[in-house]
Motif scaffolding. Structure first.
Motif, PDB file in Angstrom:
ATOM      1  N   LEU A 179       0.836  -1.206   0.000  1.00 24.18           N
ATOM      2  CA  LEU A 179       0.000   0.000   0.000  1.00 24.18           C
ATOM      3  C   LEU A 179       0.866   1.249   0.000  1.00 24.18           C
ATOM      4  O   LEU A 179       0.588   2.211  -0.739  1.00 24.18           O
ATOM      5  CB  LEU A 179      -0.938   0.003   1.210  1.00 24.18           C
ATOM      6  CG  LEU A 179      -2.138  -0.944   1.139  1.00 24.18           C
ATOM      7  CD1 LEU A 179      -2.860  -0.986   2.488  1.00 24.18           C
ATOM      8  CD2 LEU A 179      -3.095  -0.526   0.036  1.00 24.18           C
ATOM      9  N   ALA A 180       1.921   1.259   0.810  1.00 20.38           N
ATOM     10  CA  ALA A 180       2.830   2.407   0.867  1.00 20.38           C
ATOM     11  C   ALA A 180       3.518   2.610  -0.484  1.00 20.38           C
ATOM     12  O   ALA A 180       3.662   3.751  -0.954  1.00 20.38           O
ATOM     13  CB  ALA A 180       3.860   2.226   1.975  1.00 20.38           C
ATOM     14  N   GLU A 181       3.924   1.525  -1.119  1.00 25.53           N
ATOM     15  CA  GLU A 181       4.558   1.622  -2.440  1.00 25.53           C
ATOM     16  C   GLU A 181       3.588   2.176  -3.474  1.00 25.53           C
ATOM     17  O   GLU A 181       3.967   3.015  -4.310  1.00 25.53           O
ATOM     18  CB  GLU A 181       5.068   0.252  -2.890  1.00 25.53           C
ATOM     19  CG  GLU A 181       6.269  -0.248  -2.135  1.00 25.53           C
ATOM     20  CD  GLU A 181       6.662  -1.679  -2.472  1.00 25.53           C
ATOM     21  OE1 GLU A 181       7.748  -2.086  -2.048  1.00 25.53           O
ATOM     22  OE2 GLU A 181       5.874  -2.402  -3.140  1.00 25.53           O
ATOM     23  N   ASP A 182       2.339   1.718  -3.433  1.00 24.44           N
ATOM     24  CA  ASP A 182       1.330   2.219  -4.371  1.00 24.44           C
ATOM     25  C   ASP A 182       1.082   3.711  -4.167  1.00 24.44           C
ATOM     26  O   ASP A 182       0.979   4.466  -5.135  1.00 24.44           O
ATOM     27  CB  ASP A 182       0.014   1.449  -4.221  1.00 24.44           C
ATOM     28  CG  ASP A 182       0.058   0.076  -4.873  1.00 24.44           C
ATOM     29  OD1 ASP A 182       1.103  -0.291  -5.449  1.00 24.44           O
ATOM     30  OD2 ASP A 182      -0.962  -0.637  -4.798  1.00 24.44           O
ATOM     31  N   GLN A 183       0.992   4.135  -2.909  1.00 17.08           N
ATOM     32  CA  GLN A 183       0.788   5.556  -2.627  1.00 17.08           C
ATOM     33  C   GLN A 183       1.978   6.384  -3.099  1.00 17.08           C
ATOM     34  O   GLN A 183       1.799   7.459  -3.664  1.00 17.08           O
ATOM     35  CB  GLN A 183       0.542   5.779  -1.136  1.00 17.08           C
ATOM     36  CG  GLN A 183      -0.813   5.287  -0.678  1.00 17.08           C
ATOM     37  CD  GLN A 183      -1.000   5.407   0.826  1.00 17.08           C
ATOM     38  OE1 GLN A 183      -0.044   5.528   1.588  1.00 17.08           O
ATOM     39  NE2 GLN A 183      -2.249   5.356   1.261  1.00 17.08           N
ATOM     40  N   ALA A 184       3.192   5.885  -2.886  1.00 15.81           N
ATOM     41  CA  ALA A 184       4.388   6.601  -3.330  1.00 15.81           C
ATOM     42  C   ALA A 184       4.415   6.706  -4.854  1.00 15.81           C
ATOM     43  O   ALA A 184       4.777   7.749  -5.408  1.00 15.81           O
ATOM     44  CB  ALA A 184       5.641   5.902  -2.812  1.00 15.81           C
ATOM     45  N   ALA A 185       4.024   5.638  -5.540  1.00 14.37           N
ATOM     46  CA  ALA A 185       3.998   5.650  -7.000  1.00 14.37           C
ATOM     47  C   ALA A 185       2.957   6.647  -7.520  1.00 14.37           C
ATOM     48  O   ALA A 185       3.209   7.378  -8.482  1.00 14.37           O
ATOM     49  CB  ALA A 185       3.707   4.255  -7.541  1.00 14.37           C
ATOM     50  N   LYS A 186       1.796   6.688  -6.865  1.00 17.21           N
ATOM     51  CA  LYS A 186       0.761   7.650  -7.273  1.00 17.21           C
ATOM     52  C   LYS A 186       1.222   9.077  -7.042  1.00 17.21           C
ATOM     53  O   LYS A 186       0.986   9.963  -7.870  1.00 17.21           O
ATOM     54  CB  LYS A 186      -0.542   7.375  -6.521  1.00 17.21           C
ATOM     55  CG  LYS A 186      -1.267   6.143  -6.998  1.00 17.21           C
ATOM     56  CD  LYS A 186      -2.513   5.866  -6.185  1.00 17.21           C
ATOM     57  CE  LYS A 186      -3.161   4.570  -6.619  1.00 17.21           C
ATOM     58  NZ  LYS A 186      -4.281   4.181  -5.773  1.00 17.21           N
ATOM     59  N   ALA A 187       1.894   9.327  -5.921  1.00 15.76           N
ATOM     60  CA  ALA A 187       2.407  10.671  -5.621  1.00 15.76           C
ATOM     61  C   ALA A 187       3.477  11.063  -6.637  1.00 15.76           C
ATOM     62  O   ALA A 187       3.501  12.209  -7.109  1.00 15.76           O
ATOM     63  CB  ALA A 187       2.963  10.725  -4.205  1.00 15.76           C
ATOM     64  N   ALA A 188       4.353  10.138  -7.012  1.00 17.07           N
ATOM     65  CA  ALA A 188       5.393  10.417  -7.999  1.00 17.07           C
ATOM     66  C   ALA A 188       4.773  10.724  -9.359  1.00 17.07           C
ATOM     67  O   ALA A 188       5.209  11.640 -10.063  1.00 17.07           O
ATOM     68  CB  ALA A 188       6.360   9.237  -8.100  1.00 17.07           C
ATOM     69  N   ALA A 189       3.742   9.976  -9.733  1.00 17.36           N
ATOM     70  CA  ALA A 189       3.060  10.221 -11.009  1.00 17.36           C
ATOM     71  C   ALA A 189       2.385  11.589 -11.004  1.00 17.36           C
ATOM     72  O   ALA A 189       2.427  12.306 -12.013  1.00 17.36           O
ATOM     73  CB  ALA A 189       2.037   9.117 -11.278  1.00 17.36           C
ATOM     74  N   ALA A 190       1.789  11.963  -9.878  1.00 19.35           N
ATOM     75  CA  ALA A 190       1.142  13.278  -9.779  1.00 19.35           C
ATOM     76  C   ALA A 190       2.181  14.394  -9.886  1.00 19.35           C
ATOM     77  O   ALA A 190       1.938  15.412 -10.553  1.00 19.35           O
ATOM     78  CB  ALA A 190       0.373  13.388  -8.465  1.00 19.35           C
ATOM     79  N   ARG A 191       3.351  14.205  -9.233  1.00 18.89           N
ATOM     80  CA  ARG A 191       4.420  15.216  -9.319  1.00 18.89           C
ATOM     81  C   ARG A 191       4.932  15.333 -10.751  1.00 18.89           C
ATOM     82  O   ARG A 191       5.180  16.428 -11.247  1.00 18.89           O
ATOM     83  CB  ARG A 191       5.573  14.859  -8.380  1.00 18.89           C
ATOM     84  CG  ARG A 191       5.293  15.156  -6.921  1.00 18.89           C
ATOM     85  CD  ARG A 191       6.545  15.048  -6.056  1.00 18.89           C
ATOM     86  NE  ARG A 191       7.237  13.775  -6.180  1.00 18.89           N
ATOM     87  CZ  ARG A 191       6.966  12.687  -5.475  1.00 18.89           C
ATOM     88  NH1 ARG A 191       5.995  12.713  -4.581  1.00 18.89           N
ATOM     89  NH2 ARG A 191       7.654  11.580  -5.652  1.00 18.89           N
ATOM     90  N   LYS A 192       5.073  14.204 -11.438  1.00 18.72           N
ATOM     91  CA  LYS A 192       5.546  14.215 -12.823  1.00 18.72           C
ATOM     92  C   LYS A 192       4.562  14.955 -13.717  1.00 18.72           C
ATOM     93  O   LYS A 192       4.959  15.774 -14.553  1.00 18.72           O
ATOM     94  CB  LYS A 192       5.742  12.777 -13.322  1.00 18.72           C
ATOM     95  CG  LYS A 192       6.261  12.700 -14.728  1.00 18.72           C
ATOM     96  CD  LYS A 192       6.438  11.267 -15.189  1.00 18.72           C
ATOM     97  CE  LYS A 192       6.904  11.250 -16.635  1.00 18.72           C
ATOM     98  NZ  LYS A 192       6.914   9.921 -17.203  1.00 18.72           N
ATOM     99  N   LEU A 193       3.277  14.692 -13.530  1.00 14.65           N
ATOM    100  CA  LEU A 193       2.250  15.363 -14.320  1.00 14.65           C
ATOM    101  C   LEU A 193       2.264  16.868 -14.061  1.00 14.65           C
ATOM    102  O   LEU A 193       2.184  17.673 -15.000  1.00 14.65           O
ATOM    103  CB  LEU A 193       0.876  14.783 -13.998  1.00 14.65           C
ATOM    104  CG  LEU A 193      -0.309  15.330 -14.784  1.00 14.65           C
ATOM    105  CD1 LEU A 193      -0.150  15.078 -16.271  1.00 14.65           C
ATOM    106  CD2 LEU A 193      -1.599  14.712 -14.276  1.00 14.65           C
TER     107      LEU A 193
END
Length: 131
Positions: free
Chosen positions: A85-99
């Protein structure tokens, strides 16, 4: 002894629709699945086993030895779920920052183009000659 040391030393196996899974295979399962098998399903199955052996006996004087093993198995699955779950949240946050960065770069490009459009012919020629 950590839960993972216990899990590997005792060779824990977890129920699944495709047979018993090793501790290492838990990391490969999806968190949830509409069809197929998931970590959530494993956690539910281990929890059901734990509840089944946790039923109190008014006659037995010793605790069921399977209870401690099942508690540790459940802790392993819960830990894997928490990490995933923590990895998924980190990946979503990274994708949002990239966007967000891509949007900002697009706007910056438009503003820089607007500044260039406002330069005089002499300023443009001077900048070209400096390149």
């Amino acid at each position: 002894m950590t839960i993972f040391e216990t899990a590997t030393r005792e060779k824990f196996r977890y129920p699944s629709t495709k047979g018993l899974l090793t501790t290492e295979q838990l990391w490969e399962l999806p968190l949830t699945a509409r069809s197929g098998f998931s970590l959530d399903d494993v956690a539910k199955a281990v929890n059901a086993e734990l509840k089944a052996v946790s039923t109190e006996s008014f006659v037995a004087t010793e605790a069921n030895p399977a209870k401690a093993t099942l508690e540790t198995k459940l802790e392993v699955v819960k830990h894997v779920i928490a990490v995933r779950l923590a990895e998924d949240q980190a990946a979503k946050a990274a994708a949002a920052r990239k966007l967000e960065k891509e949007k900002l770069l697009t706007v910056l490009g438009r503003k820089q183009d607007a500044v260039l459009e406002n330069l005089t012919e002499a300023e443009l020629l001077a900048r070209i000659n400096n390149l």
